[in-house]
Design an enzyme around this catalytic site. Structure first.
Site, short mmCIF file in Angstrom:
data_model
loop_
_atom_site.label_atom_id
_atom_site.label_comp_id
_atom_site.label_asym_id
_atom_site.label_seq_id
_atom_site.Cartn_x
_atom_site.Cartn_y
_atom_site.Cartn_z
N ASP A 3 28.18 49.48 41.68
CA ASP A 3 27.52 49.90 42.91
C ASP A 3 28.20 51.20 43.36
O ASP A 3 28.98 51.80 42.61
CB ASP A 3 27.54 48.78 43.97
CG ASP A 3 28.94 48.51 44.52
OD1 ASP A 3 29.91 49.13 44.04
OD2 ASP A 3 29.06 47.67 45.44
N HIS A 12 41.40 33.33 25.65
CA HIS A 12 41.22 31.92 26.03
C HIS A 12 39.81 31.62 26.53
O HIS A 12 39.27 30.56 26.24
CB HIS A 12 42.20 31.54 27.14
CG HIS A 12 43.63 31.49 26.68
ND1 HIS A 12 44.62 30.88 27.41
CD2 HIS A 12 44.23 31.99 25.57
CE1 HIS A 12 45.77 31.00 26.76
NE2 HIS A 12 45.57 31.68 25.65
N THR A 38 35.44 45.19 45.16
CA THR A 38 36.47 44.22 44.78
C THR A 38 36.30 43.66 43.38
O THR A 38 37.23 43.06 42.84
CB THR A 38 36.42 43.01 45.73
OG1 THR A 38 35.10 42.45 45.65
CG2 THR A 38 36.73 43.40 47.16
N HIS A 57 40.89 26.40 22.70
CA HIS A 57 40.11 27.14 23.71
C HIS A 57 38.61 27.02 23.46
O HIS A 57 37.82 27.09 24.38
CB HIS A 57 40.54 28.60 23.73
CG HIS A 57 42.01 28.76 23.97
ND1 HIS A 57 42.61 28.34 25.13
CD2 HIS A 57 43.00 29.22 23.18
CE1 HIS A 57 43.91 28.55 25.06
NE2 HIS A 57 44.17 29.09 23.88
N CYS A 62 32.50 46.84 41.33
CA CYS A 62 32.09 47.05 42.72
C CYS A 62 33.38 47.29 43.51
O CYS A 62 34.38 47.70 42.92
CB CYS A 62 31.25 45.88 43.25
SG CYS A 62 32.03 44.28 43.26
C1 RB5 Z 1 30.36 47.17 49.17
O1 RB5 Z 1 30.75 47.54 50.44
C2 RB5 Z 1 31.16 45.95 48.69
O2 RB5 Z 1 30.84 44.84 49.46
C3 RB5 Z 1 30.91 45.70 47.23
O3 RB5 Z 1 31.21 46.84 46.51
C4 RB5 Z 1 31.72 44.60 46.57
O4 RB5 Z 1 33.07 44.73 46.88
C5 RB5 Z 1 31.22 43.24 46.72
O5 RB5 Z 1 31.77 42.27 46.18
#
Ligand code: RB5
Length: 155
Positions: free
Chosen positions: A15, A105, A74, A140, A72
Site C-alpha cells: 500500500d 519450519h 506494519t 515440520h 504495508c
Molecule cells: C495505513 O495507514 C496502515 O494502516 C497500513 O499500511 C497497515 O499498517 C495495515 O496493517
C-alpha cells in the site's frame, strides 16, 4: 544463494505505507536476477492494503509465482488478508531469524514486512534470509499438514 534466482518468480505488492520499501526490494530482487511481478501500488497516495494482498495471494495460490512479498505500514494488515487464501502461508517477519525459520519450519510462501517498522537495510537483509532458506520437511511437514487440515474447517 542466488543460483536459482533466474527461475524464481516473485509477486510483490504494497500500500502507500509500504510503497518506498517495495521499490527498494524490487530493485534488489531484479539486481539478483529474480523475475518480479509488481501488483502495485505505484505511489505514496493513500490506498487500501487488502487490494494488493489479494493480488499477491491469488498469484501464489494459482502457482503463477513461487513466492510473494507484501508490505504495508506494519505488515499486519497484509498478513491477515493473505492468510485468508487457501494454500497461502504468510509470515510477518521483523528480523532475519524469523524470516529464515518461516521458510525452514512453516514453509511460508509470502513474506510480510512493515515499511514503517523496518529500516531499508534491515528489510533487505530479511528478504535475503527468506530467499536463501528452504523448507526442512520432516517433523515440520506434519505440522504444516495440520495447518492444511484446518483450512477447510467451518465456523
Ligand atoms: C495505513 O495507514 C496502515 O494502516 C497500513 O499500511 C497497515 O499498517 C495495515 O496493517
Amino acid at each position: 544463494l542466488y543460483y536459482n534466482s533466474i527461475l524464481m518468480k516473485i509477486a510483490i505488492g504494497s500500500d502507500h505505507a509500504g510503497y518506498l520499501l517495495k521499490e527498494k526490494i524490487k530493485d534488489f530482487l531484479l539486481s539478483k536476477g529474480y523475475q518480479v511481478v509488481d501488483v502495485g501500488t505505484n505511489s505514496t497516495e493513500s490506498t487500501d492494503y487488502p487490494i494488493f494482498a489479494r493480488e499477491v495471494a491469488l498469484a501464489v495460490q494459482r502457482g503463477e509465482v513461487q513466492q510473494g512479498i507484501l508490505i504495508c505500514g506494519t505488515g499486519i494488515g497484509m498478513c491477515i488478508t493473505a492468510n485468508k487464501f487457501k494454500g497461502v502461508y504468510a509470515a510477518l517477519c521483523t528480523n532475519e531469524y524469523m524470516a529464515r525459520v518461516s521458510r525452514q519450519h512453516n514453509n511460508a510462501n509470502i513474506l510480510c514486512l512493515g515499511g514503517r517498522v523496518l529500516g531499508d537495510v534491515l528489510a533487505i537483509s530479511i528478504v535475503e534470509a527468506w530467499l536463501s532458506a528452504d523448507f526442512e520437511g520432516g517433523r515440520h511437514e506434519r505440522r504444516v499438514n495440520l495447518i492444511k487440515s484446518v483450512e477447510d474447517s467451518k465456523p
